[in-house]
Design a protein around this motif. Structure first.
Motif, PDB file in Angstrom:
ATOM      1  N   PHE A   1       0.824  -1.205   0.000  1.00 14.54           N
ATOM      2  CA  PHE A   1       0.000   0.000   0.000  1.00 14.54           C
ATOM      3  C   PHE A   1       0.859   1.256   0.000  1.00 14.54           C
ATOM      4  CE2 PHE A   1      -2.033   3.343   2.572  1.00 14.54           C
ATOM      5  CZ  PHE A   1      -3.090   3.632   1.730  1.00 14.54           C
ATOM      6  N   LEU A   2       1.966   1.243   0.733  1.00 18.10           N
ATOM      7  CA  LEU A   2       2.795   2.434   0.876  1.00 18.10           C
ATOM      8  C   LEU A   2       3.496   2.822  -0.421  1.00 18.10           C
ATOM      9  CD1 LEU A   2       4.482   1.991   4.352  1.00 18.10           C
ATOM     10  CD2 LEU A   2       2.652   3.560   3.726  1.00 18.10           C
ATOM     11  N   GLY A   3       3.917   1.865  -1.201  1.00 19.58           N
ATOM     12  CA  GLY A   3       4.665   2.165  -2.419  1.00 19.58           C
ATOM     13  C   GLY A   3       3.893   3.015  -3.407  1.00 19.58           C
ATOM     14  N   PRO A   4       2.773   2.512  -3.927  1.00 20.32           N
ATOM     15  CA  PRO A   4       2.007   3.328  -4.873  1.00 20.32           C
ATOM     16  C   PRO A   4       1.481   4.616  -4.246  1.00 20.32           C
ATOM     17  CG  PRO A   4       1.357   1.036  -5.027  1.00 20.32           C
ATOM     18  CD  PRO A   4       2.276   1.156  -3.844  1.00 20.32           C
ATOM     19  N   ASN A   5       1.203   4.591  -2.963  1.00 16.70           N
ATOM     20  CA  ASN A   5       0.724   5.791  -2.287  1.00 16.70           C
ATOM     21  C   ASN A   5       1.802   6.868  -2.290  1.00 16.70           C
ATOM     22  OD1 ASN A   5      -1.067   7.363  -0.911  1.00 16.70           O
ATOM     23  ND2 ASN A   5      -0.711   6.428   1.065  1.00 16.70           N
ATOM     24  N   GLY A   6       3.046   6.487  -2.069  1.00 17.54           N
ATOM     25  CA  GLY A   6       4.144   7.451  -2.099  1.00 17.54           C
ATOM     26  C   GLY A   6       4.317   8.066  -3.475  1.00 17.54           C
ATOM     27  N   ALA A   7       4.203   7.263  -4.514  1.00 18.04           N
ATOM     28  CA  ALA A   7       4.337   7.784  -5.872  1.00 18.04           C
ATOM     29  C   ALA A   7       3.171   8.703  -6.215  1.00 18.04           C
ATOM     30  CB  ALA A   7       4.403   6.630  -6.866  1.00 18.04           C
ATOM     31  N   GLY A   8       1.974   8.331  -5.814  1.00 18.69           N
ATOM     32  CA  GLY A   8       0.809   9.175  -6.078  1.00 18.69           C
ATOM     33  C   GLY A   8       0.902  10.515  -5.381  1.00 18.69           C
TER      34      GLY A   8
ATOM     35  N   CYS B   1       9.126   3.945  -4.794  1.00 22.64           N
ATOM     36  CA  CYS B   1       8.051   4.948  -4.754  1.00 22.64           C
ATOM     37  C   CYS B   1       8.083   5.776  -3.480  1.00 22.64           C
ATOM     38  CB  CYS B   1       6.694   4.262  -4.907  1.00 22.64           C
ATOM     39  SG  CYS B   1       6.422   3.590  -6.548  1.00 22.64           S
ATOM     40  N   VAL B   2       8.354   5.157  -2.347  1.00 22.35           N
ATOM     41  CA  VAL B   2       8.419   5.912  -1.097  1.00 22.35           C
ATOM     42  C   VAL B   2       9.621   6.855  -1.105  1.00 22.35           C
ATOM     43  CG1 VAL B   2       8.826   5.708   1.390  1.00 22.35           C
ATOM     44  CG2 VAL B   2       7.110   4.281   0.292  1.00 22.35           C
ATOM     45  N   SER B   3      10.745   6.418  -1.639  1.00 22.44           N
ATOM     46  CA  SER B   3      11.913   7.305  -1.668  1.00 22.44           C
ATOM     47  C   SER B   3      11.686   8.471  -2.623  1.00 22.44           C
ATOM     48  CB  SER B   3      13.175   6.532  -2.024  1.00 22.44           C
ATOM     49  OG  SER B   3      13.058   5.956  -3.299  1.00 22.44           O
TER      50      SER B   3
END
Length: 136
Positions: free
Chosen positions: A33-40, A123-125
């Protein structure tokens, strides 16, 4: 009620009930969940708010279709199957399908978890870097 009928009823109910969730599965869901959320969030910070939804839809719809979520990519033409292998979501989806079937220790699951972890870290980075740059 006889003990034999209780035993058969208990075995039938255990065959229907889903397997218990593990702490590892919850961790994978959080990371996924965190990965795509960070990119968005990163994209939303640098874009015009009115253009965000159309741009995200333009990017997400082909990725979802190429992942094989609606139809198996084995039924697709060879060129489309090869193109779908370039998207990370195909590997994640294949791993989820394997987990639903009950195959936990397969190479497909390992690849899916690895792709999810790499995508999430990336994505989070990127999201963190953009957020820090916009709020500096």
């Amino acid at each position: 009620m006889s003990s034999a009928s209780r035993k058969s009823r208990r075995s039938a109910s255990s065959a229907i009930s889903p397997c218990p969730r593990s702490r590892t599965m919850e961790t994978r869901e959080i990371v996924g969940f965190l990965g795509p959320n960070g990119a968005g969030n990163a994209i939303a910070l640098v874009m015009d708010p009115n253009a965000f939804a159309p741009v995200m839809s333009t990017a997400v719809v082909p990725l979802v279709l190429l992942s094989g979520v609606f139809l198996s990519m084995s039924m697709a033409p060879g060129w489309l199957d090869a193109l779908s292998r370039l998207t990370p979501f195909r590997y994640v989806l294949e791993a989820i399908r394997e987990l639903f079937v009950g195959h936990y220790a397969t190479m497909t699951v390992v690849v899916g978890v690895a792709v999810t972890a790499v995508l999430s870290v990336l994505c989070v980075s990127v999201g963190t870097r953009v957020f820090n740059r916009e709020n500096a």
